[in-house]
Design a protein around this motif. Sequence first.
Motif, PDB file in Angstrom:
ATOM      1  N   GLU A   1      25.320  28.091  -6.359  1.00  0.00           N
ATOM      2  CA  GLU A   1      25.418  29.153  -7.357  1.00  0.00           C
ATOM      3  C   GLU A   1      24.924  30.437  -6.720  1.00  0.00           C
ATOM      4  O   GLU A   1      23.894  30.443  -6.036  1.00  0.00           O
ATOM      5  CB  GLU A   1      24.595  28.821  -8.593  1.00  0.00           C
ATOM      6  CG  GLU A   1      25.187  27.689  -9.405  1.00  0.00           C
ATOM      7  CD  GLU A   1      24.416  27.471 -10.690  1.00  0.00           C
ATOM      8  OE1 GLU A   1      23.189  27.203 -10.604  1.00  0.00           O
ATOM      9  OE2 GLU A   1      25.026  27.585 -11.763  1.00  0.00           O
ATOM     10  N   ILE A   2      25.673  31.518  -6.943  1.00  0.00           N
ATOM     11  CA  ILE A   2      25.306  32.817  -6.386  1.00  0.00           C
ATOM     12  C   ILE A   2      25.221  33.824  -7.520  1.00  0.00           C
ATOM     13  O   ILE A   2      26.047  33.821  -8.435  1.00  0.00           O
ATOM     14  CB  ILE A   2      26.321  33.273  -5.311  1.00  0.00           C
ATOM     15  CG1 ILE A   2      25.823  34.521  -4.576  1.00  0.00           C
ATOM     16  CG2 ILE A   2      27.716  33.458  -5.894  1.00  0.00           C
ATOM     17  CD1 ILE A   2      26.605  34.851  -3.315  1.00  0.00           C
ATOM     18  N   ALA A   3      24.200  34.663  -7.468  1.00  0.00           N
ATOM     19  CA  ALA A   3      24.034  35.782  -8.405  1.00  0.00           C
ATOM     20  C   ALA A   3      23.848  37.025  -7.538  1.00  0.00           C
ATOM     21  O   ALA A   3      22.824  37.165  -6.857  1.00  0.00           O
ATOM     22  CB  ALA A   3      22.841  35.561  -9.325  1.00  0.00           C
ATOM     23  N   VAL A   4      24.852  37.886  -7.539  1.00  0.00           N
ATOM     24  CA  VAL A   4      24.799  39.096  -6.721  1.00  0.00           C
ATOM     25  C   VAL A   4      23.789  40.059  -7.330  1.00  0.00           C
ATOM     26  O   VAL A   4      23.692  40.199  -8.555  1.00  0.00           O
ATOM     27  CB  VAL A   4      26.190  39.743  -6.626  1.00  0.00           C
ATOM     28  CG1 VAL A   4      26.141  41.047  -5.858  1.00  0.00           C
ATOM     29  CG2 VAL A   4      27.172  38.777  -5.965  1.00  0.00           C
ATOM     30  N   LYS A   5      23.035  40.725  -6.472  1.00  0.00           N
ATOM     31  CA  LYS A   5      22.024  41.678  -6.944  1.00  0.00           C
ATOM     32  C   LYS A   5      22.673  43.012  -7.305  1.00  0.00           C
ATOM     33  O   LYS A   5      23.527  43.523  -6.587  1.00  0.00           O
ATOM     34  CB  LYS A   5      20.954  41.894  -5.877  1.00  0.00           C
ATOM     35  CG  LYS A   5      20.169  40.615  -5.654  1.00  0.00           C
ATOM     36  CD  LYS A   5      18.751  40.866  -5.317  1.00  0.00           C
ATOM     37  CE  LYS A   5      18.044  39.521  -5.265  1.00  0.00           C
ATOM     38  NZ  LYS A   5      16.673  39.639  -4.928  1.00  0.00           N
ATOM     39  N   ARG A   6      22.230  43.548  -8.436  1.00  0.00           N
ATOM     40  CA  ARG A   6      22.648  44.891  -8.862  1.00  0.00           C
ATOM     41  C   ARG A   6      21.827  45.918  -8.090  1.00  0.00           C
ATOM     42  O   ARG A   6      20.802  45.595  -7.481  1.00  0.00           O
ATOM     43  CB  ARG A   6      22.393  45.061 -10.354  1.00  0.00           C
ATOM     44  CG  ARG A   6      23.230  44.196 -11.228  1.00  0.00           C
ATOM     45  CD  ARG A   6      22.941  44.549 -12.708  1.00  0.00           C
ATOM     46  NE  ARG A   6      23.835  43.850 -13.577  1.00  0.00           N
ATOM     47  CZ  ARG A   6      23.507  42.793 -14.309  1.00  0.00           C
ATOM     48  NH1 ARG A   6      22.271  42.322 -14.265  1.00  0.00           N
ATOM     49  NH2 ARG A   6      24.397  42.216 -15.071  1.00  0.00           N
ATOM     50  N   SER A   7      22.243  47.171  -8.180  1.00  0.00           N
ATOM     51  CA  SER A   7      21.515  48.237  -7.476  1.00  0.00           C
ATOM     52  C   SER A   7      20.087  48.382  -7.997  1.00  0.00           C
ATOM     53  O   SER A   7      19.205  48.815  -7.263  1.00  0.00           O
ATOM     54  CB  SER A   7      22.265  49.565  -7.581  1.00  0.00           C
ATOM     55  OG  SER A   7      22.427  49.919  -8.944  1.00  0.00           O
ATOM     56  N   ASP A   8      19.834  47.999  -9.264  1.00  0.00           N
ATOM     57  CA  ASP A   8      18.479  48.093  -9.817  1.00  0.00           C
ATOM     58  C   ASP A   8      17.628  46.864  -9.485  1.00  0.00           C
ATOM     59  O   ASP A   8      16.493  46.744  -9.925  1.00  0.00           O
ATOM     60  CB  ASP A   8      18.534  48.312 -11.329  1.00  0.00           C
ATOM     61  CG  ASP A   8      19.087  47.132 -12.114  1.00  0.00           C
ATOM     62  OD1 ASP A   8      19.406  46.076 -11.500  1.00  0.00           O
ATOM     63  OD2 ASP A   8      19.229  47.253 -13.342  1.00  0.00           O
ATOM     64  N   GLY A   9      18.198  45.923  -8.708  1.00  0.00           N
ATOM     65  CA  GLY A   9      17.469  44.722  -8.319  1.00  0.00           C
ATOM     66  C   GLY A   9      17.683  43.538  -9.244  1.00  0.00           C
ATOM     67  O   GLY A   9      17.306  42.422  -8.912  1.00  0.00           O
ATOM     68  N   GLY A  10      18.274  43.794 -10.422  1.00  0.00           N
ATOM     69  CA  GLY A  10      18.570  42.702 -11.343  1.00  0.00           C
ATOM     70  C   GLY A  10      19.702  41.840 -10.806  1.00  0.00           C
ATOM     71  O   GLY A  10      20.403  42.214  -9.870  1.00  0.00           O
ATOM     72  N   LEU A  11      19.872  40.695 -11.425  1.00  0.00           N
ATOM     73  CA  LEU A  11      20.909  39.769 -10.991  1.00  0.00           C
ATOM     74  C   LEU A  11      22.107  39.786 -11.922  1.00  0.00           C
ATOM     75  O   LEU A  11      21.951  39.820 -13.142  1.00  0.00           O
ATOM     76  CB  LEU A  11      20.361  38.335 -10.940  1.00  0.00           C
ATOM     77  CG  LEU A  11      19.265  38.040  -9.930  1.00  0.00           C
ATOM     78  CD1 LEU A  11      18.800  36.594 -10.085  1.00  0.00           C
ATOM     79  CD2 LEU A  11      19.743  38.302  -8.517  1.00  0.00           C
ATOM     80  N   ARG A  12      23.292  39.745 -11.344  1.00  0.00           N
ATOM     81  CA  ARG A  12      24.515  39.514 -12.110  1.00  0.00           C
ATOM     82  C   ARG A  12      24.529  38.035 -12.505  1.00  0.00           C
ATOM     83  O   ARG A  12      23.710  37.257 -12.018  1.00  0.00           O
ATOM     84  CB  ARG A  12      25.733  39.871 -11.267  1.00  0.00           C
ATOM     85  CG  ARG A  12      25.782  41.357 -10.966  1.00  0.00           C
ATOM     86  CD  ARG A  12      27.068  41.751 -10.253  1.00  0.00           C
ATOM     87  NE  ARG A  12      27.096  43.193 -10.071  1.00  0.00           N
ATOM     88  CZ  ARG A  12      27.421  44.076 -11.004  1.00  0.00           C
ATOM     89  NH1 ARG A  12      27.771  43.665 -12.207  1.00  0.00           N
ATOM     90  NH2 ARG A  12      27.390  45.363 -10.754  1.00  0.00           N
ATOM     91  N   PRO A  13      25.469  37.612 -13.347  1.00  0.00           N
ATOM     92  CA  PRO A  13      25.506  36.196 -13.760  1.00  0.00           C
ATOM     93  C   PRO A  13      25.701  35.241 -12.573  1.00  0.00           C
ATOM     94  O   PRO A  13      26.342  35.581 -11.582  1.00  0.00           O
ATOM     95  CB  PRO A  13      26.715  36.132 -14.698  1.00  0.00           C
ATOM     96  CG  PRO A  13      26.874  37.535 -15.201  1.00  0.00           C
ATOM     97  CD  PRO A  13      26.453  38.416 -14.065  1.00  0.00           C
ATOM     98  N   TRP A  14      25.156  34.044 -12.705  1.00  0.00           N
ATOM     99  CA  TRP A  14      25.313  33.003 -11.698  1.00  0.00           C
ATOM    100  C   TRP A  14      26.758  32.518 -11.703  1.00  0.00           C
ATOM    101  O   TRP A  14      27.328  32.268 -12.771  1.00  0.00           O
ATOM    102  CB  TRP A  14      24.385  31.827 -11.986  1.00  0.00           C
ATOM    103  CG  TRP A  14      22.939  32.143 -11.780  1.00  0.00           C
ATOM    104  CD1 TRP A  14      22.030  32.498 -12.746  1.00  0.00           C
ATOM    105  CD2 TRP A  14      22.221  32.149 -10.547  1.00  0.00           C
ATOM    106  NE1 TRP A  14      20.800  32.716 -12.178  1.00  0.00           N
ATOM    107  CE2 TRP A  14      20.891  32.499 -10.827  1.00  0.00           C
ATOM    108  CE3 TRP A  14      22.572  31.880  -9.224  1.00  0.00           C
ATOM    109  CZ2 TRP A  14      19.908  32.597  -9.848  1.00  0.00           C
ATOM    110  CZ3 TRP A  14      21.593  31.973  -8.243  1.00  0.00           C
ATOM    111  CH2 TRP A  14      20.290  32.326  -8.559  1.00  0.00           C
ATOM    112  N   ILE A  15      27.332  32.385 -10.513  1.00  0.00           N
ATOM    113  CA  ILE A  15      28.711  31.925 -10.339  1.00  0.00           C
ATOM    114  C   ILE A  15      28.694  30.722  -9.387  1.00  0.00           C
ATOM    115  O   ILE A  15      28.149  30.825  -8.287  1.00  0.00           O
ATOM    116  CB  ILE A  15      29.600  33.041  -9.730  1.00  0.00           C
ATOM    117  CG1 ILE A  15      29.566  34.313 -10.563  1.00  0.00           C
ATOM    118  CG2 ILE A  15      31.019  32.539  -9.489  1.00  0.00           C
ATOM    119  CD1 ILE A  15      30.194  34.201 -11.921  1.00  0.00           C
TER     120      ILE A  15
END
Length: 130
Positions: free
Chosen positions: A20-34
Amino acid sequence: MSLSWSPDDLRLIDKAGELEIAVKRSDGGLRPWIPIWVVCVGGQVYVRTWFRRDTGWFGHALRSRNARIRVPGLEADVAIQDIGDTWTDITDDVDAAYRTKYGRGGAGSMVTAAATATTLRLDPGRAPKD
Protein backbone atom coordinates in the motif's frame (compact mmCIF):
# COMPACT_ATOMS: atom_id res chain seq x y z
CA MET A 1 24.14 9.45 1.53
CA SER A 2 21.41 7.08 0.37
CA LEU A 3 19.83 4.53 2.64
CA SER A 4 19.33 0.93 1.66
CA TRP A 5 16.66 -1.60 2.57
CA SER A 6 17.53 -4.12 5.27
CA PRO A 7 17.29 -7.80 4.35
CA ASP A 8 14.31 -8.12 6.72
CA ASP A 9 12.51 -5.17 5.09
CA LEU A 10 13.10 -6.64 1.61
CA ARG A 11 11.79 -10.01 2.75
CA LEU A 12 8.60 -8.45 4.14
CA ILE A 13 8.05 -6.33 1.03
CA ASP A 14 8.74 -9.17 -1.40
CA LYS A 15 6.51 -11.57 0.55
CA ALA A 16 3.54 -9.17 0.37
CA GLY A 17 1.08 -9.73 -2.46
CA GLU A 18 0.47 -6.00 -2.52
CA LEU A 19 2.13 -2.95 -1.08
CA GLU A 20 0.00 0.00 0.00
CA ILE A 21 1.32 3.43 -0.94
CA ALA A 22 0.15 6.85 0.25
CA VAL A 23 1.81 9.68 -1.65
CA LYS A 24 2.79 12.67 0.47
CA ARG A 25 1.11 16.01 -0.18
CA SER A 26 3.13 19.22 -0.23
CA ASP A 27 1.93 19.95 3.34
CA GLY A 28 3.33 16.59 4.50
CA GLY A 29 -0.08 14.94 4.82
CA LEU A 30 -0.83 11.65 3.14
CA ARG A 31 -3.10 11.00 0.19
CA PRO A 32 -5.32 7.88 0.45
CA TRP A 33 -3.64 4.47 0.65
CA ILE A 34 -3.61 2.66 -2.71
CA PRO A 35 -2.78 -1.07 -3.07
CA ILE A 36 -0.28 -1.88 -5.84
CA TRP A 37 1.85 -4.83 -6.88
CA VAL A 38 5.48 -4.69 -5.81
CA VAL A 39 8.66 -6.59 -6.65
CA CYS A 40 12.18 -6.62 -5.26
CA VAL A 41 15.19 -6.87 -7.59
CA GLY A 42 18.85 -6.55 -6.65
CA GLY A 43 18.10 -5.23 -3.16
CA GLN A 44 15.76 -2.53 -4.52
CA VAL A 45 11.97 -2.12 -4.44
CA TYR A 46 10.00 -1.42 -7.64
CA VAL A 47 6.38 -0.62 -8.43
CA ARG A 48 4.49 0.13 -11.64
CA THR A 49 1.10 1.07 -12.93
CA TRP A 50 -0.30 -0.27 -16.17
CA PHE A 51 0.21 3.02 -18.06
CA ARG A 52 2.02 6.31 -17.54
CA ARG A 53 -0.26 9.23 -16.70
CA ASP A 54 -0.21 12.49 -14.83
CA THR A 55 -3.27 11.66 -12.74
CA GLY A 56 -4.04 9.28 -9.89
CA TRP A 57 -1.46 7.95 -7.47
CA PHE A 58 1.20 7.72 -10.18
CA GLY A 59 1.00 11.38 -11.21
CA HIS A 60 1.04 12.46 -7.57
CA ALA A 61 4.07 10.21 -6.96
CA LEU A 62 6.00 11.81 -9.83
CA ARG A 63 5.33 15.30 -8.50
CA SER A 64 5.85 14.60 -4.79
CA ARG A 65 8.72 12.09 -5.00
CA ASN A 66 7.83 11.13 -1.40
CA ALA A 67 5.38 8.59 -0.03
CA ARG A 68 4.72 6.20 2.81
CA ILE A 69 4.40 2.48 2.19
CA ARG A 70 3.11 -0.40 4.24
CA VAL A 71 3.04 -4.16 4.09
CA PRO A 72 2.35 -6.54 6.97
CA GLY A 73 5.11 -5.94 9.52
CA LEU A 74 6.53 -2.75 7.96
CA GLU A 75 5.54 0.87 7.41
CA ALA A 76 8.15 3.29 6.06
CA ASP A 77 8.74 6.61 4.31
CA VAL A 78 10.13 6.29 0.79
CA ALA A 79 11.75 8.50 -1.82
CA ILE A 80 10.44 7.84 -5.32
CA GLN A 81 12.83 7.56 -8.27
CA ASP A 82 11.39 7.52 -11.81
CA ILE A 83 13.25 4.74 -13.62
CA GLY A 84 10.89 4.67 -16.60
CA ASP A 85 11.94 2.49 -19.50
CA THR A 86 15.40 3.99 -20.01
CA TRP A 87 17.32 1.55 -17.79
CA THR A 88 16.63 -1.62 -19.76
CA ASP A 89 19.00 -3.79 -17.72
CA ILE A 90 16.89 -2.98 -14.65
CA THR A 91 13.48 -2.98 -16.32
CA ASP A 92 14.13 -6.39 -17.92
CA ASP A 93 14.87 -7.79 -14.45
CA VAL A 94 11.77 -6.06 -13.04
CA ASP A 95 9.67 -7.62 -15.85
CA ALA A 96 11.05 -11.04 -14.91
CA ALA A 97 10.29 -10.43 -11.23
CA TYR A 98 6.67 -9.50 -12.04
CA ARG A 99 6.27 -12.67 -14.12
CA THR A 100 7.78 -14.82 -11.36
CA LYS A 101 5.79 -13.29 -8.52
CA TYR A 102 2.41 -12.79 -10.21
CA GLY A 103 2.49 -15.48 -12.92
CA ARG A 104 2.77 -15.00 -16.64
CA GLY A 105 -0.98 -14.44 -17.08
CA GLY A 106 -1.48 -12.21 -14.04
CA ALA A 107 1.56 -10.06 -14.74
CA GLY A 108 0.65 -9.54 -18.41
CA SER A 109 -0.49 -5.92 -18.12
CA MET A 110 2.49 -5.07 -15.88
CA VAL A 111 5.16 -6.13 -18.38
CA THR A 112 3.97 -4.28 -21.48
CA ALA A 113 6.00 -1.42 -22.93
CA ALA A 114 3.45 1.04 -21.48
CA ALA A 115 3.79 -0.43 -17.99
CA THR A 116 7.59 -0.64 -18.20
CA ALA A 117 7.63 3.13 -18.81
CA THR A 118 6.04 3.58 -15.37
CA THR A 119 8.75 1.80 -13.37
CA LEU A 120 9.42 3.54 -10.06
CA ARG A 121 12.11 2.63 -7.53
CA LEU A 122 11.18 3.16 -3.89
CA ASP A 123 14.16 4.04 -1.72
CA PRO A 124 13.93 4.17 2.09
CA GLY A 125 13.81 7.71 3.48
CA ARG A 126 12.74 10.99 1.93
CA ALA A 127 13.66 12.65 -1.34
CA PRO A 128 15.62 15.91 -0.99
CA LYS A 129 13.68 19.11 -1.56
CA ASP A 130 14.37 20.87 -4.85
